[in-house]
Write a protein that holds these residues in place. Structure first.
Motif, PDB file in Angstrom:
ATOM      1  N   ILE A  36       0.861  -1.146   0.127  1.00  0.00           N
ATOM      2  CA  ILE A  36       0.083   0.095  -0.178  1.00  0.00           C
ATOM      3  C   ILE A  36       1.029   1.385  -0.191  1.00  0.00           C
ATOM      4  CG2 ILE A  36      -1.571   1.345   1.430  1.00  0.00           C
ATOM      5  CD1 ILE A  36      -2.752  -1.192   2.243  1.00  0.00           C
ATOM      6  N   VAL A  37       1.905   1.209   0.870  1.00  0.00           N
ATOM      7  CA  VAL A  37       2.892   2.625   0.926  1.00  0.00           C
ATOM      8  C   VAL A  37       3.515   2.648  -0.513  1.00  0.00           C
ATOM      9  CG1 VAL A  37       5.111   3.222   1.664  1.00  0.00           C
ATOM     10  CG2 VAL A  37       3.271   2.225   3.483  1.00  0.00           C
ATOM     11  N   ILE A  38       3.818   1.560  -1.171  1.00  0.00           N
ATOM     12  CA  ILE A  38       4.561   1.680  -2.381  1.00  0.00           C
ATOM     13  C   ILE A  38       3.615   2.256  -3.302  1.00  0.00           C
ATOM     14  CG2 ILE A  38       5.341   0.340  -4.564  1.00  0.00           C
ATOM     15  CD1 ILE A  38       7.459   0.527  -2.422  1.00  0.00           C
ATOM     16  N   ILE A  39       2.321   1.677  -3.462  1.00  0.00           N
ATOM     17  CA  ILE A  39       1.106   2.256  -4.525  1.00  0.00           C
ATOM     18  C   ILE A  39       0.991   3.707  -4.142  1.00  0.00           C
ATOM     19  CG2 ILE A  39      -0.964   2.014  -5.056  1.00  0.00           C
ATOM     20  CD1 ILE A  39      -0.814  -0.859  -4.683  1.00  0.00           C
ATOM     21  N   VAL A  40       0.806   4.232  -2.926  1.00  0.00           N
ATOM     22  CA  VAL A  40       0.522   5.349  -2.612  1.00  0.00           C
ATOM     23  C   VAL A  40       1.614   6.233  -3.056  1.00  0.00           C
ATOM     24  CG1 VAL A  40       0.421   7.161  -0.637  1.00  0.00           C
ATOM     25  CG2 VAL A  40      -0.871   5.004  -0.778  1.00  0.00           C
ATOM     26  N   ALA A  41       2.917   6.107  -2.812  1.00  0.00           N
ATOM     27  CA  ALA A  41       4.143   6.719  -3.202  1.00  0.00           C
ATOM     28  C   ALA A  41       4.175   6.706  -4.704  1.00  0.00           C
ATOM     29  CB  ALA A  41       5.341   5.879  -2.856  1.00  0.00           C
ATOM     30  N   PHE A  42       3.573   5.797  -5.610  1.00  0.00           N
ATOM     31  CA  PHE A  42       3.865   5.736  -6.922  1.00  0.00           C
ATOM     32  C   PHE A  42       2.584   6.700  -7.579  1.00  0.00           C
ATOM     33  CE2 PHE A  42       2.350   3.882 -10.997  1.00  0.00           C
ATOM     34  CZ  PHE A  42       3.596   4.249 -11.762  1.00  0.00           C
TER      35      PHE A  42
END
Length: 131
Positions: free
Chosen positions: A8-14
């Motif tokens: 989820i953190v990776i998706i939000v950062a992307f």
């Protein structure tokens, strides 16, 4: 749980990076459009320099004078940037290292002429071609 949180953190950062990039691109495009006025010196996307004469928003074209009396009509998206006459785009100074790195002509090899050198037909030492 830890893996899903990381995902989820990776998706939000992307998504945040995409949003920031989009805003930055739109700002650059708007800034470019304010500079694209008739009389401005422009560079087209394929490296051609000229003076902007007019922009037609309906046809999405621009008229650019590339030489005195020579006007070309191009698609508006080919207007890459506005060129500052005071700034130099290309480095024109030559350093001594550049001269040393330049290839020097090579002497004739085995009596063969240089590439592009004319061969005198009457000279018996020069090679003749067989047709």
């Amino acid at each position: 749980m830890d893996q899903s949180l990381f995902l989820i953190v990776i998706i939000v950062a992307f998504a945040a990076f995409m949003f920031y990039s989009s805003r930055k691109r739109k700002k650059q495009q708007a800034d470019l459009q304010t500079k694209m006025v008739p009389g401005a010196r422009v560079m087209l996307s394929f490296g051609l320099y000229g003076t902007l004469l007019s922009v037609d928003d309906e046809k999405v074209t621009a008229d650019v004078e590339i030489a005195p009396g020579t006007v070309v009509t191009v698609h508006r998206q080919t207007l890459s940037r506005v060129v500052d006459d005071n700034a130099s785009d290309v480095e024109t100074t030559v350093s001594p290292e550049d001269d040393a790195a330049a290839p020097k002509p090579v002497a004739e090899l085995n009596g063969e002429p240089f590439y592009g050198e004319r061969v005198d037909e009457t000279d018996p030492n020069k090679r003749k071609t067989e047709d």
